[in-house]
Design an enzyme around this catalytic site. Structure first.
Site, PDB file in Angstrom:
ATOM      1  N   LYS A 110      28.066  19.157   4.633  1.00 47.46           N
ATOM      2  CA  LYS A 110      27.969  16.951   4.425  1.00 47.46           C
ATOM      3  C   LYS A 110      26.645  16.670   4.239  1.00 47.46           C
ATOM      4  O   LYS A 110      26.854  15.807   4.523  1.00 47.46           O
ATOM      5  CB  LYS A 110      28.720  17.027   6.181  1.00 47.46           C
ATOM      6  CG  LYS A 110      30.606  17.882   6.119  1.00 47.46           C
ATOM      7  CD  LYS A 110      31.277  16.678   5.766  1.00 47.46           C
ATOM      8  CE  LYS A 110      32.974  17.233   6.980  1.00 47.46           C
ATOM      9  NZ  LYS A 110      33.072  18.376   6.716  1.00 47.46           N
TER      10      LYS A 110
HETATM   11  C1  LIG Z   1      34.328  18.862   6.577  1.00 49.79           C
HETATM   12  C2  LIG Z   1      34.278  20.283   5.807  1.00 49.79           C
HETATM   13  C3  LIG Z   1      35.470  21.059   4.924  1.00 49.79           C
HETATM   14  C4  LIG Z   1      37.003  19.851   4.198  1.00 49.79           C
HETATM   15  O1  LIG Z   1      36.656  19.007   3.511  1.00 49.79           O
HETATM   16  P1  LIG Z   1      37.162  18.067   2.921  1.00 49.79           P
HETATM   17  O2  LIG Z   1      36.152  17.291   2.168  1.00 49.79           O
HETATM   18  O3  LIG Z   1      37.345  17.202   4.633  1.00 49.79           O
HETATM   19  O4  LIG Z   1      38.583  18.322   2.483  1.00 49.79           O
HETATM   20  C5  LIG Z   1      35.445  22.355   4.787  1.00 49.79           C
HETATM   21  N1  LIG Z   1      34.548  23.242   5.006  1.00 49.79           N
HETATM   22  C6  LIG Z   1      33.679  22.662   6.025  1.00 49.79           C
HETATM   23  C7  LIG Z   1      32.552  24.073   6.657  1.00 49.79           C
HETATM   24  C8  LIG Z   1      33.654  21.204   6.710  1.00 49.79           C
HETATM   25  O5  LIG Z   1      32.348  20.643   7.204  1.00 49.79           O
END
Ligand SMILES: *Cc1c(COP(=O)(O)O)cnc(C)c1O
Length: 490
Positions: A110
């Protein structure tokens, strides 16, 4: 280039306007009215840095930002904030390629987008001469919340409020959030799961009375969730980067496709890969990996999106999601930009909790492959890959690896793949420790130390001594108290 809503509104916005708004006025999501093509030839980008590539990819989507403005955003986001050479290492291990997206401040992918969103947003505020304070409202399954708090803490002209599911996040994730400093930060635990928190936030966004009350106080709401186009576009850059690196290393020839494997929750990350493909990056298959909350696996296999099912709490909590918001954008593109159709599907999801897409959309879905891994399979995969290849994965990345193995067994496809590696193994150290056969510890923080001693993999600085950080946020709310809490914070 303009941005338009997935639900058919006739009003369009420029990129800065869409980033400030977050959600369209008809509750749809903003999408580009056409896909920009790669602004360079792959062969001319060999040896270029992550920042150079990201700058050019983002400028193609956001031409309203001047070169100087975009450079300010990219430098601010990626200079000195990532603990890896060139931001996102592409690591060759276990017969595949891991794109390690987790070397930012909060140790999850993120950070790739949330370190730049505050710059894109504050630049947009200046450009548009926006005179309201912007309040970022965010529901989090664990990782978005911390990355958004870290990105927006003490950013002038903004306030940030984060809601996370009480007992739906790991101990490390929770402490990261509740120890957040910054005078403009607010964090609440919600009695409910992530979907409840996300629906609560959506309800606040959709409440015209709250909007009026806040406007009177000079405040406007916006979103740091991946429904904001300013979150999505920065993620396109790393798929373009990965392709350039594969070609540079001779793993594939320029022009030949790669496969992309993504552990998926809200469908933002995998949609960014699809956007890279629409720009001209050759992709053979998008492999969408889910945990036991396998709505997307079933959807890709049948064309029916059905959330009338049990919600599972798993050891990959950032994917414990039944309503994947960004799927709406994909459906819109696959339908041939048919906003009326998408509006009807989303109304069915709201009301009947299920919808089935048209044959045209089903045809378009064929470039996706859907699969899932159970908690047990996830743990086995972490243990096996560590033992056999010496590569340590977190639970989310392990879900992706397992589904990729299933894909290869099912299809025999040998096209090189890039696996989106979305979190540091230390973020889920308890599961990782058990998976590689280490002893029980008394809490999540002990597990971090134990895994470090056993593996020697460095602990990200943001996770070091986390248990010594003071708890600054203690609020716990029921869903129906969220709106009042927002008003109180402001
Ligand atoms: C948010 C997240 C995901 C999922 O990603 P999306 O974009 O919501 O599909 C997968 N792995 C981790 C560690 C995340 O923080």
């Amino acid at each position: 280039m303009k941005y338009k809503s997935t639900r058919g509104s006739i009003y369009t916005k420029t990129a800065p306007e869409a980033i400030i708004a977050g959600l369209a006025e008809d509750k749809g999501l903003y999408v580009p009215d056409s896909f920009p093509q790669l602004p360079f030839k792959i062969e001319d980008m060999q040896g270029k840095t992550y920042k150079e590539i990201a700058f050019r990819v983002m400028k193609a989507f956001f031409p309203d930002y001047t070169d100087t403005e975009m450079k300010h955003c990219v430098d601010g986001a990626y200079d000195g904030k990532f603990e890896a050479e060139d931001v996102v290492p592409l690591v060759d291990a276990a017969d595949t390629h891991f794109l390690e997206l987790y070397h930012g401040r909060t140790a999850a992918f993120k950070d790739m987008a949330l370190s730049i969103l505050p710059y894109l947003l504050t630049t947009a505020i200046k450009k548009e001469k926006e005179d309201h304070k912007i309040c970022i409202l965010t529901a989090t399954s664990g990782d978005t919340g911390k990355a958004a708090l870290e990105g927006f803490a003490d950013v002038e002209g903004t306030e940030i409020i984060v809601f996370y599911p009480n007992e739906g996040v790991s101990e490390v994730q929770e402490r990261q959030m509740v120890s957040q400093e910054g005078a403009n930060t607010h964090v609440f635990a919600i009695n409910g799961n992530f979907d409840n928190a996300q629906s609560g936030v959506k309800a606040i966004f959709n409440d015209d009375k709250i909007a009026e009350e806040l406007a009177a106080k000079g405040v406007k709401l916006s979103s740091a969730n991946s429904i904001n186009i300013g979150r999505l576009v920065p993620q396109v850059a790393y798929y373009v980067y990965a392709y350039i690196k594969l070609v540079e290393r001779g793993a594939i020839k320029n022009g030949e496709p790669m496969n992309v494997v993504v552990p998926t929750g809200n469908f933002g990350n995998i949609l960014a890969a699809y956007y890279a493909y629409k720009m001209g990056i050759p992709v053979n298959r998008f492999i969408c990996a889910s945990n036991e909350n396998k709505v997307l696996t079933d959807f890709i296999n049948t064309g029916v999106y059905d959330i009338r099912r049990e919600f599972h709490l798993t050891n990959s909590p950032s994917m414990d999601i039944l309503i994947s918001s960004n799927l709406e954008r994909l459906l819109y593109h696959l339908s041939g930009d048919d906003g009326e159709q998408i509006k009807a599907l989303m109304e069915d999801l709201d009301g009947k909790k299920v919808y089935e897409v048209s044959d045209k959309i089903k045809e378009g879905l064929k470039v996706f492959y859907g699969g899932f891994a159970t908690v047990e399979e996830t743990n086995e995969t972490i243990g096996k890959v560590y033992k056999e290849a010496g590569y340590l994965m977190d639970t989310h990345t392990a879900v992706a690896y397992k589904v990729y193995e299933d894909y290869k067994n099912a299809t025999g496809d040998k096209i090189p793949a890039v696996i989106a590696s979305t979190a540091s193994p230390y973020k889920f150290a308890d599961s990782v420790a058990k998976a590689i056969g280490l002893a029980e510890c008394k809490d999540g923080f002990e597990y971090v130390r134990e895994v470090n001693e056993a593996t020697g993999v460095p602990v990200p600085s943001g996770l070091k001594d986390l248990d010594k950080k003071p708890v600054l946020h203690t609020g716990v709310l029921d869903i129906d108290q969220m709106a009042q809490a927002v008003k109180d914070c402001l």
